[in-house]
Design a protein around this motif. Structure first.
Motif, mmCIF file in Angstrom:
data_model
loop_
_atom_site.group_PDB
_atom_site.id
_atom_site.type_symbol
_atom_site.label_atom_id
_atom_site.label_comp_id
_atom_site.label_asym_id
_atom_site.label_seq_id
_atom_site.Cartn_x
_atom_site.Cartn_y
_atom_site.Cartn_z
ATOM 1 N N VAL A 76 62.995 70.814 47.552
ATOM 2 C CA VAL A 76 61.911 70.176 46.809
ATOM 3 C C VAL A 76 61.384 68.997 47.618
ATOM 4 N N ASP A 77 60.106 69.042 47.961
ATOM 5 C CA ASP A 77 59.483 67.961 48.729
ATOM 6 C C ASP A 77 59.092 66.823 47.782
ATOM 7 N N MET A 78 59.605 65.635 48.063
ATOM 8 C CA MET A 78 59.296 64.477 47.233
ATOM 9 C C MET A 78 58.214 63.595 47.856
ATOM 10 N N GLU A 79 58.247 63.480 49.166
ATOM 11 C CA GLU A 79 57.235 62.742 49.915
ATOM 12 C C GLU A 79 57.334 63.225 51.347
ATOM 13 N N PRO A 80 56.322 62.992 52.172
ATOM 14 C CA PRO A 80 56.362 63.505 53.539
ATOM 15 C C PRO A 80 57.659 63.159 54.264
ATOM 16 N N GLY A 81 58.356 64.203 54.723
ATOM 17 C CA GLY A 81 59.581 64.004 55.481
ATOM 18 C C GLY A 81 60.826 63.852 54.639
ATOM 19 N N ILE A 82 60.686 63.710 53.324
ATOM 20 C CA ILE A 82 61.835 63.517 52.431
ATOM 21 C C ILE A 82 61.921 64.689 51.469
ATOM 22 N N ALA A 83 63.105 65.287 51.362
ATOM 23 C CA ALA A 83 63.268 66.449 50.491
ATOM 24 C C ALA A 83 64.593 66.360 49.744
ATOM 25 N N ARG A 84 64.699 67.112 48.665
ATOM 26 C CA ARG A 84 65.938 67.227 47.883
ATOM 27 C C ARG A 84 66.309 68.688 47.762
ATOM 28 N N LYS A 85 67.567 68.964 47.562
ATOM 29 C CA LYS A 85 68.027 70.316 47.300
ATOM 30 C C LYS A 85 68.396 70.447 45.830
ATOM 31 N N VAL A 86 67.847 71.460 45.186
ATOM 32 C CA VAL A 86 68.216 71.769 43.810
ATOM 33 C C VAL A 86 68.921 73.116 43.822
ATOM 34 N N ARG A 87 70.132 73.148 43.300
ATOM 35 C CA ARG A 87 70.906 74.389 43.296
ATOM 36 C C ARG A 87 70.404 75.336 42.206
ATOM 37 N N ILE A 88 70.326 76.604 42.556
ATOM 38 C CA ILE A 88 69.995 77.647 41.589
ATOM 39 C C ILE A 88 71.299 78.291 41.144
ATOM 40 N N GLU A 89 71.509 78.362 39.840
ATOM 41 C CA GLU A 89 72.727 78.979 39.317
ATOM 42 C C GLU A 89 72.615 80.497 39.294
ATOM 43 N N ARG A 90 71.417 81.006 38.908
ATOM 44 C CA ARG A 90 71.261 82.443 38.734
ATOM 45 C C ARG A 90 69.798 82.782 38.492
ATOM 46 N N ILE A 91 69.458 84.032 38.693
ATOM 47 C CA ILE A 91 68.187 84.578 38.225
ATOM 48 C C ILE A 91 68.525 85.873 37.504
ATOM 49 N N HIS A 92 68.099 85.996 36.275
ATOM 50 C CA HIS A 92 68.331 87.262 35.584
ATOM 51 C C HIS A 92 67.022 87.825 35.040
ATOM 52 N N LEU A 93 67.013 89.128 34.884
ATOM 53 C CA LEU A 93 65.873 89.826 34.312
ATOM 54 C C LEU A 93 66.022 89.922 32.805
ATOM 55 N N GLU A 94 64.916 89.788 32.101
ATOM 56 C CA GLU A 94 64.922 89.974 30.657
ATOM 57 C C GLU A 94 63.525 90.337 30.190
ATOM 58 N N GLN A 95 63.438 90.831 28.960
ATOM 59 C CA GLN A 95 62.141 91.195 28.402
ATOM 60 C C GLN A 95 61.600 90.027 27.583
ATOM 61 N N ASP A 96 60.304 89.842 27.640
ATOM 62 C CA ASP A 96 59.653 88.781 26.880
ATOM 63 C C ASP A 96 59.511 89.208 25.424
ATOM 64 N N ALA A 97 59.346 88.227 24.563
ATOM 65 C CA ALA A 97 59.075 88.502 23.150
ATOM 66 C C ALA A 97 57.567 88.578 22.940
ATOM 67 N N GLY A 98 57.154 88.891 21.724
ATOM 68 C CA GLY A 98 55.739 88.925 21.397
ATOM 69 C C GLY A 98 55.210 87.528 21.121
ATOM 70 N N LYS A 99 54.099 87.465 20.430
ATOM 71 C CA LYS A 99 53.465 86.178 20.164
ATOM 72 C C LYS A 99 53.082 86.091 18.698
ATOM 73 N N SER A 100 53.519 85.014 18.052
ATOM 74 C CA SER A 100 53.131 84.759 16.668
ATOM 75 C C SER A 100 51.897 83.875 16.652
ATOM 76 N N ILE A 101 50.923 84.245 15.827
ATOM 77 C CA ILE A 101 49.654 83.518 15.748
ATOM 78 C C ILE A 101 49.520 82.942 14.340
ATOM 79 N N HIS A 102 49.390 81.620 14.264
ATOM 80 C CA HIS A 102 49.420 80.955 12.958
ATOM 81 C C HIS A 102 48.099 80.310 12.567
ATOM 82 N N ASP A 103 47.112 80.324 13.466
ATOM 83 C CA ASP A 103 45.906 79.528 13.203
ATOM 84 C C ASP A 103 44.688 80.357 12.819
#
Length: 504
Positions: free
Chosen positions: A126-153
């Protein structure tokens, strides 16, 4: 390839106005919609904006007897994303049922991957400013199906359900709690968006909800995070609250800041933070309680009986790896090294794959720094003013490259180049032909320039005396000569001749 970066330990965000020192700890679950024409377990279309309930297969609507069939392309896109995040690809993965009831979830469960995700641990720079970066660890990526959409308005007395989104493939990218402030959280989301767009695995359209984040926020006293890093014991980090479905970088930062202050106020008043799911109200600038935060056992996860475990071959993964494009970090480092660009300019140019490709086409065989200056300042500035992106640019890379070539050859000055750019932007045409047809070529004949200088000097004897006393006034003569020549005189030659004449 990342030798040009300096990696710093995360600097925690401290909250001003509190009685004691507190530090922020943030983890994120990013839901990235897979760039696929069909859903994860059906052939129904994923087209956005279709008529409600028009993109729904029988299996999406949970009709009795309908069985899911895995979409191989969605699996490939998840593997591709994992490779882009330098993550471990699991050759064995499996799907589970996450059981809960909601009107827009017709099956009464979501098919996801809890126990055996398709992608394991990785990391994001992750770039924070020119020349300076951070590392963020990723735990996992999993696949899943999305839900639908509720419309209330649509009706004050009724709610409606649109199942078009039901079953669309999502990649849930789960980070470790390595993010330490609102700005870093937004930068992390931006980096995930950039990576998935470069990879072509998600279009990153946050406005349509194609990329959205659940943000887990907790606060702890100084030193507690270091204990967590030593022990990996989450008890050191304080009770977390999850802010759901954030689809704006600005709102993510606002929500984190408000939620941190809310938790600190509770703790300093002697109360305790309750683990819960919250929503952010951008109109009020505050989070509000949605429901108590469920644990995994509350969802009664169990292996999905309708789907066999997913087993993939290493050779298939290797073949996917061979098709990966040059990713943003590597591309930025190359731009710095090959074109001599600053970190900032390289970051701007590589923010989007289309912008990077445009710049490379302009800079090919030309002065890279000059090309970057024109692309960033002139072209990007104009496009932003008119709310266009690079794909809508009326100036092609070849046309802008042509303008730069004319500058480099000395055929036109910087001022003429800006006039030429305006003509090309609004009218089109070949820059070299326009310069020739409209008589815009720069005057490089030193004899003609010297004559113009002599004329200005002869007509302004008082100004000559002042300039001899104060050499800084020589600029006035340069301006007069440029005006007299319609801006066509070579500025370098004008400066040299003026300096010589006034020094005699």
């Amino acid at each position: 390839m990342l030798d040009h970066l300096s990696f710093e330990s995360p600097k925690p965000k401290t909250i001003a106005g509190a009685k004691y020192d507190w530090e922020l700890v943030i983890g994120m679950e990013i839901h990235a919609q897979v760039a696929s024409n069909a859903k994860l377990f059906s052939g129904a279309s994923t087209q956005f904006g279709a008529e409600p309930n028009s993109n729904v297969a029988f299996v999406d609507a949970a009709m009795p007897g309908m069985l899911p069939v895995i979409n191989e392309y969605c699996v490939e896109q998840a593997v591709r994303t994992g490779l882009g995040l330098k993550a471990e690809i699991n050759l064995f993965s499996a799907f589970d049922r996450k059981n809960y009831f909601y009107p827009d979830l017709p099956q009464g469960y979501q098919i996801s991957q809890l126990y055996h995700p398709i992608v394991g641990e990785g990391e994001v720079i992750v770039d924070m400013e020119p020349g300076i970066a951070r590392k963020v660890r990723i735990e996992r990526i999993h696949l899943e199906q999305d839900a639908g959409k509720s419309i209330h308005d649509m009706d004050p007395h009724m709610s409606f359900v649109d199942l078009n989104r039901t079953g669309v493939a999502l990649m849930e990218i789960v980070s470790r709690p390595d993010i330490r402030g609102p700005e870093e959280a937004a930068a992390y989301v931006a980096k995930i968006r950039q990576l998935t767009r470069y990879l072509g695995t998600c279009d990153g359209n946050m406005q349509n909800g194609n990329l959205r984040a659940d943000v887990n926020v907790s606060v702890c006293r100084p030193g507690q995070y270091e204990k967590y890093m030593e022990t990996q014991d989450f008890d050191h980090l304080g009770t977390r609250c999850e802010i759901k479905n954030m689809n704006s970088m600005r709102f993510i930062q606002q929500a984190i800041d408000y939620e941190a202050r809310r938790q600190i106020a509770l703790l300093e008043d002697g109360g305790e933070v309750v683990q819960e799911t919250r929503l952010y109200d951008p109109d009020k600038g505050e989070t509000r309680s949605m429901r108590s935060k469920e644990e995994a056992h509350d969802y009664r996860y169990f292996p999905c009986p309708d789907l066999l475990p997913l087993e993939i071959e290493q050779g298939w993964v290797d073949d996917i790896a061979k098709t990966l494009p040059e990713l943003p970090d590597e591309k930025k480092a190359r731009f710095v090294n090959d074109f001599g660009l600053s970190e900032y300019d390289a970051s701007v140019l590589t923010a989007e794959a289309e912008s990077a490709a445009y710049f490379e086409a302009v800079a090919e065989g030309r002065d890279g720094k000059l090309a970057a200056n024109w692309v960033i300042n002139e072209l990007f500035g104009r496009l932003k003013k008119e709310d266009h992106d690079i794909t809508e640019s009326p100036v092609s890379p070849e046309q802008l490259g042509g303008i730069i070539a004319l500058i480099t050859k000395g055929d036109i000055s910087g001022k003429i180049a800006k006039d030429l750019f305006e003509i090309v932007y609004t009218e089109g045409g070949d820059p070299a032909q326009i310069v020739e047809a409209r008589g815009m070529k720069q005057v490089t004949d030193t004899g003609a320039i010297e004559a113009a200088v002599d004329k200005v000097i002869a007509e302004n004897p008082a100004q000559v005396e002042k300039a001899k006393q104060n050499p800084k006034l020589a600029g006035w003569f340069v301006g007069q000569v440029m005006k007299a020549t319609g801006g066509k005189a070579n500025p370098k030659a004008v400066n040299e001749i003026v300096a010589k004449k006034l020094g005699d």
